[in-house]
Design an enzyme around this catalytic site. Structure first.
Site, PDB file in Angstrom:
ATOM      1  N   SER A  45       0.737  -1.642  -0.075  1.00  0.00           N
ATOM      2  CA  SER A  45      -0.283  -0.047   0.213  1.00  0.00           C
ATOM      3  C   SER A  45       1.002   1.226  -0.108  1.00  0.00           C
ATOM      4  O   SER A  45       0.356   2.334   0.022  1.00  0.00           O
ATOM      5  CB  SER A  45      -1.367   0.085   1.367  1.00  0.00           C
ATOM      6  OG  SER A  45      -2.270  -1.042   0.634  1.00  0.00           O
ATOM      7  N   LYS A  48       0.058   3.416  -3.105  1.00  0.00           N
ATOM      8  CA  LYS A  48      -0.936   5.329  -2.928  1.00  0.00           C
ATOM      9  C   LYS A  48      -0.322   6.045  -2.822  1.00  0.00           C
ATOM     10  O   LYS A  48      -0.796   7.267  -2.394  1.00  0.00           O
ATOM     11  CB  LYS A  48      -2.177   4.506  -1.304  1.00  0.00           C
ATOM     12  CG  LYS A  48      -2.539   2.220  -1.758  1.00  0.00           C
ATOM     13  CD  LYS A  48      -4.028   3.111  -0.776  1.00  0.00           C
ATOM     14  CE  LYS A  48      -4.445   1.633  -1.370  1.00  0.00           C
ATOM     15  NZ  LYS A  48      -3.788   0.440  -0.377  1.00  0.00           N
ATOM     16  N   SER A 110      -6.318   4.008   3.563  1.00  0.00           N
ATOM     17  CA  SER A 110      -5.322   3.430   2.867  1.00  0.00           C
ATOM     18  C   SER A 110      -6.634   2.093   2.620  1.00  0.00           C
ATOM     19  O   SER A 110      -6.874   1.083   1.600  1.00  0.00           O
ATOM     20  CB  SER A 110      -4.883   2.027   3.853  1.00  0.00           C
ATOM     21  OG  SER A 110      -4.048   1.782   2.451  1.00  0.00           O
TER      22      SER A 110
END
Length: 382
Positions: A45, A48, A110
């Site tokens: 993640s 991101k 997230s």
């Protein structure tokens, strides 16, 4: 080959248990510690953060605003929603959401559904958006990282380095200071579901205000973090750890050590002439070079390591040159390790020379140009 800690770190017997790690000073972009910093790893993640950069750039360019709206497609809902098993904003399928809320869903919660919705709304498909991520990555100097989706889901070609992630963090902080504040928000509620920011550093009272965590099987536990103490901002990136606790502990350990063990030393003041570059075909044969800001390097406290500096450019520079043009780079080494590299600028205008001056420079180039080409025109100052 395994990365080594800098000389200063070795002298202080500092070691990190993270398989890949880097600690950087945000102001100078200097590296305080690195371990396998250029090894390619899965970002999870933490990808991101690159997704956010693309969106931030769209906002800064005026193509989007906080009031822009996006629709949660069935694809975004199925791949990133509540039933997907990953982190989610819990957005309802076919709902319309303002960009400001989607960004909080992306960076605070997230949310994979938020990431996919943003990608589809901006570029049509997540694949097209990944191309935008890679284009932006190259523009801002992430030379070794490749993105294949907006979420960080595992993909055999999606790889990053912790050095690139640290550069990305500094770029976001410097370029989008107001938008960066989203990364420091402690919680966000959407669809009546309250979620805390997954960044453990935010709750540690160490001056942390960002950025992002990640974890998939291919990556282990990773984190991009930033903290400020006494006006100094440090960036830490770790990846490949076995547990969330290890990730939190190693990140804090690196930050604590960086704030405690280093002190800033000013090498050149703002506007001070750093050195000169040779000029071809101009009214003058040399050009004074300056930095647009003070040049500082962080050194281990009480350490007498030798600091060297090199001015690098492809030369001789060709006239005409305008004052303020970026024409060279300054590379500063602490011992054997590169501590920082930053741009140098022309400190004056140099007009095209007279016919006789250009003819003389032409003769000199004819006689010695092969030497310059062979040695890449690197000028060194110690």
């Amino acid at each position: 080959m395994a990365g080594l800690a800098p000389d200063g770190a070795r002298a202080q017997t500092f070691q990190s248990n993270a398989p890949t790690a880097i600690l950087m000073d945000a102001d100078s972009h200097g590296v305080l510690y690195e371990k396998n910093a250029d090894e390619l790893t899965a970002p999870a993640s933490m990808a991101k953060t690159m997704t956010a950069e693309v969106v931030f750039n769209e906002i800064k360019s005026g193509r989007l605003s906080f009031d822009s709206t996006f629709t949660i497609s069935e694809n975004a809902w199925r791949k990133g929603g509540a039933g997907s098993g990953g982190s989610s904003m819990f957005a309802q399928v076919h709902s319309t959401i303002r960009l400001e809320d989607l960004l909080r869903g992306l960076v605070v919660q997230s949310g994979n559904d938020a990431a996919i919705a943003l990608a589809e709304g901006i570029a049509g498909t997540e694949e097209n958006f990944a191309r935008m991520m890679n284009e932006r990555a190259r523009i801002i100097g992430l030379t070794h990282s490749t993105f294949r989706n907006a979420t960080g889901y595992g993909h055999p070609e999606q790889k990053v380095t912790v050095r690139d992630l640290a550069k990305l963090a500094i770029h976001i902080i410097e370029t989008y200071p107001d938008l960066y504040k989203l990364f420091g928000e402690r919680e966000f509620t959407w669809n009546k579901i309250r979620q805390l920011n997954r960044n453990p550093l935010l709750a540690m009272d160490i001056g942390a205000d960002g950025l992002k965590t990640g974890n998939i099987d291919e990556s282990g536990f990773g984190l991009i973090g930033s903290a400020v103490q006494n006006g100094q901002r440090l960036i830490v990136v770790v990846n490949g750890l076995k547990t969330a606790r290890d990730r939190a502990n190693e990140s804090r350990k690196l930050l604590d050590w960086g704030f405690r063990a280093f002190e800033s030393r000013e090498l050149f003041t703002e506007g001070q002439v750093v050195g000169e570059a040779q000029v071809f075909g101009g009214s003058k044969r040399s050009l004074p070079l300056v930095s647009m800001k003070p040049i500082r390097v962080l050194l281990p406290r009480g350490d007498s390591e030798r600091v060297t500096a090199r001015i690098l450019y492809t030369g001789p520079l060709k006239a005409p040159i305008r004052k303020g043009d970026e024409v060279a780079r300054l590379q500063v080494n602490r011992g054997e390790m590169q501590a920082l590299e930053l741009p140098l600028y022309a400190n004056e205008d140099i007009q095209e020379g007279t016919l006789s001056q250009r003819a003389l420079d032409g003769l000199l180039e004819f006689g010695t140009g092969w030497v310059r080409r062979a040695f890449s025109s690197v000028i060194e100052r110690i």
